[in-house]
Design a protein around this motif. Structure first.
Motif, PDB file in Angstrom:
ATOM      1  N   TRP A  18       0.834  -1.203   0.000  1.00  0.00           N
ATOM      2  CA  TRP A  18       0.000   0.000   0.000  1.00  0.00           C
ATOM      3  C   TRP A  18       0.871   1.257   0.000  1.00  0.00           C
ATOM      4  CZ3 TRP A  18      -0.762   3.450   4.269  1.00  0.00           C
ATOM      5  CH2 TRP A  18      -1.738   4.415   4.038  1.00  0.00           C
ATOM      6  N   LEU A  19       1.898   1.274   0.861  1.00  0.00           N
ATOM      7  CA  LEU A  19       2.806   2.431   0.898  1.00  0.00           C
ATOM      8  C   LEU A  19       3.550   2.593  -0.423  1.00  0.00           C
ATOM      9  CD1 LEU A  19       4.304   2.115   4.495  1.00  0.00           C
ATOM     10  CD2 LEU A  19       2.755   3.891   3.651  1.00  0.00           C
ATOM     11  N   GLY A  20       4.022   1.491  -0.977  1.00  0.00           N
ATOM     12  CA  GLY A  20       4.712   1.552  -2.269  1.00  0.00           C
ATOM     13  C   GLY A  20       3.800   2.075  -3.365  1.00  0.00           C
ATOM     14  N   GLY A  21       2.543   1.635  -3.342  1.00  0.00           N
ATOM     15  CA  GLY A  21       1.578   2.119  -4.324  1.00  0.00           C
ATOM     16  C   GLY A  21       1.310   3.604  -4.168  1.00  0.00           C
ATOM     17  N   LEU A  22       1.230   4.068  -2.932  1.00  0.00           N
ATOM     18  CA  LEU A  22       1.023   5.500  -2.698  1.00  0.00           C
ATOM     19  C   LEU A  22       2.214   6.320  -3.179  1.00  0.00           C
ATOM     20  CD1 LEU A  22      -0.585   5.619   0.855  1.00  0.00           C
ATOM     21  CD2 LEU A  22      -1.696   6.001  -1.338  1.00  0.00           C
ATOM     22  N   ILE A  23       3.405   5.819  -2.921  1.00  0.00           N
ATOM     23  CA  ILE A  23       4.619   6.554  -3.300  1.00  0.00           C
ATOM     24  C   ILE A  23       4.779   6.598  -4.814  1.00  0.00           C
ATOM     25  CG2 ILE A  23       7.153   6.497  -3.220  1.00  0.00           C
ATOM     26  CD1 ILE A  23       6.819   5.333  -0.347  1.00  0.00           C
ATOM     27  N   MET A  24       4.524   5.490  -5.494  1.00  0.00           N
ATOM     28  CA  MET A  24       4.816   5.414  -6.922  1.00  0.00           C
ATOM     29  C   MET A  24       3.626   5.716  -7.837  1.00  0.00           C
ATOM     30  SD  MET A  24       7.946   4.921  -7.160  1.00  0.00           S
ATOM     31  CE  MET A  24       8.062   4.632  -8.895  1.00  0.00           C
ATOM     32  N   LYS A  25       2.433   5.472  -7.399  1.00  0.00           N
ATOM     33  CA  LYS A  25       1.292   5.578  -8.300  1.00  0.00           C
ATOM     34  C   LYS A  25       0.225   6.530  -7.786  1.00  0.00           C
ATOM     35  CE  LYS A  25      -2.169   2.700 -10.546  1.00  0.00           C
ATOM     36  NZ  LYS A  25      -2.936   1.508 -10.371  1.00  0.00           N
ATOM     37  N   GLY A  26       0.179   6.723  -6.504  1.00  0.00           N
ATOM     38  CA  GLY A  26      -0.833   7.585  -5.935  1.00  0.00           C
ATOM     39  C   GLY A  26      -2.007   6.835  -5.333  1.00  0.00           C
ATOM     40  N   SER A  27      -2.066   5.511  -5.503  1.00  0.00           N
ATOM     41  CA  SER A  27      -3.123   4.717  -4.884  1.00  0.00           C
ATOM     42  C   SER A  27      -2.630   3.290  -4.700  1.00  0.00           C
ATOM     43  CB  SER A  27      -4.388   4.719  -5.746  1.00  0.00           C
ATOM     44  OG  SER A  27      -4.134   4.089  -6.974  1.00  0.00           O
ATOM     45  N   GLY A  28      -3.379   2.507  -3.944  1.00  0.00           N
ATOM     46  CA  GLY A  28      -3.017   1.122  -3.712  1.00  0.00           C
ATOM     47  C   GLY A  28      -3.495   0.217  -4.827  1.00  0.00           C
ATOM     48  N   PHE A  29      -3.327  -1.076  -4.636  1.00  0.00           N
ATOM     49  CA  PHE A  29      -3.675  -2.064  -5.664  1.00  0.00           C
ATOM     50  C   PHE A  29      -4.727  -3.044  -5.171  1.00  0.00           C
ATOM     51  CE2 PHE A  29       0.705  -0.777  -6.372  1.00  0.00           C
ATOM     52  CZ  PHE A  29       0.630  -0.331  -7.667  1.00  0.00           C
ATOM     53  N   GLY A  30      -5.444  -2.715  -4.145  1.00  0.00           N
ATOM     54  CA  GLY A  30      -6.369  -3.665  -3.541  1.00  0.00           C
ATOM     55  C   GLY A  30      -5.608  -4.545  -2.566  1.00  0.00           C
ATOM     56  N   LEU A  31      -6.304  -5.217  -1.693  1.00  0.00           N
ATOM     57  CA  LEU A  31      -5.655  -5.978  -0.629  1.00  0.00           C
ATOM     58  C   LEU A  31      -4.720  -7.057  -1.171  1.00  0.00           C
ATOM     59  CD1 LEU A  31      -5.319  -6.495   2.369  1.00  0.00           C
ATOM     60  CD2 LEU A  31      -7.285  -8.021   2.256  1.00  0.00           C
ATOM     61  N   LEU A  32      -5.191  -7.873  -2.087  1.00  0.00           N
ATOM     62  CA  LEU A  32      -4.358  -8.963  -2.613  1.00  0.00           C
ATOM     63  C   LEU A  32      -3.167  -8.418  -3.391  1.00  0.00           C
ATOM     64  CD1 LEU A  32      -3.965 -11.987  -2.857  1.00  0.00           C
ATOM     65  CD2 LEU A  32      -5.393 -11.952  -4.891  1.00  0.00           C
ATOM     66  N   GLY A  33      -3.396  -7.401  -4.214  1.00  0.00           N
ATOM     67  CA  GLY A  33      -2.298  -6.791  -4.967  1.00  0.00           C
ATOM     68  C   GLY A  33      -1.254  -6.179  -4.054  1.00  0.00           C
ATOM     69  N   ASN A  34      -1.707  -5.494  -2.991  1.00  0.00           N
ATOM     70  CA  ASN A  34      -0.773  -4.905  -2.039  1.00  0.00           C
ATOM     71  C   ASN A  34       0.059  -5.969  -1.339  1.00  0.00           C
ATOM     72  OD1 ASN A  34      -1.578  -2.280  -2.548  1.00  0.00           O
ATOM     73  ND2 ASN A  34      -2.988  -2.199  -0.824  1.00  0.00           N
ATOM     74  N   ILE A  35      -0.565  -7.069  -0.960  1.00  0.00           N
ATOM     75  CA  ILE A  35       0.167  -8.152  -0.294  1.00  0.00           C
ATOM     76  C   ILE A  35       1.229  -8.725  -1.225  1.00  0.00           C
ATOM     77  CG2 ILE A  35      -0.048 -10.500   0.609  1.00  0.00           C
ATOM     78  CD1 ILE A  35      -2.773  -9.630   1.783  1.00  0.00           C
ATOM     79  N   ILE A  36       0.873  -8.970  -2.470  1.00  0.00           N
ATOM     80  CA  ILE A  36       1.830  -9.539  -3.427  1.00  0.00           C
ATOM     81  C   ILE A  36       2.984  -8.578  -3.676  1.00  0.00           C
ATOM     82  CG2 ILE A  36       2.129 -10.271  -5.837  1.00  0.00           C
ATOM     83  CD1 ILE A  36      -0.765 -11.395  -5.630  1.00  0.00           C
ATOM     84  N   VAL A  37       2.657  -7.305  -3.940  1.00  0.00           N
ATOM     85  CA  VAL A  37       3.708  -6.307  -4.172  1.00  0.00           C
ATOM     86  C   VAL A  37       4.589  -6.169  -2.936  1.00  0.00           C
ATOM     87  CG1 VAL A  37       4.124  -3.829  -4.529  1.00  0.00           C
ATOM     88  CG2 VAL A  37       2.468  -5.021  -5.943  1.00  0.00           C
ATOM     89  N   GLY A  38       3.982  -6.168  -1.759  1.00  0.00           N
ATOM     90  CA  GLY A  38       4.749  -6.039  -0.520  1.00  0.00           C
ATOM     91  C   GLY A  38       5.665  -7.209  -0.242  1.00  0.00           C
TER      92      GLY A  38
END
Length: 83
Positions: A18-38
């Motif tokens: 979620w933090l990475g998505g906020l820093i790079m894109k401006g929003s998260g990727f949904g719960l499953l996407g955030n977990i995978i990216v994290g």
């Protein structure tokens, strides 16, 4: 890995993604996407921090490491997507 260890890994992955998505894109990727990216970010960040001789400990250190890796992962994915 115990159930509590798995849950902690998933929570750290979700926060870091979620933090990475906020820093790079401006929003998260949904719960499953955030977990995978994290989680993938944690592997990248751990390898990078290890090569640089940086050590972190505790949950906050894990979140920082995973977030740094997630930002790098999303940056590279953005470069590939634009090409």
């Amino acid at each position: 890995m115990s159930l509590s260890g798995l849950l902690i890994t998933l929570v750290i992955g979700a926060i870091a993604g979620w933090l990475g998505g906020l820093i790079m894109k401006g929003s998260g990727f949904g719960l499953l996407g955030n977990i995978i990216v994290g989680i993938v970010g944690a592997v990248i960040g751990g390898a990078l921090f290890g090569m640089l001789g940086i050590s972190t400990s505790g949950m906050l250190g894990s979140i920082i490491t995973a977030t740094a890796g997630a930002v790098i992962l999303l940056f590279i994915a953005g470069l590939i997507r634009r090409a």
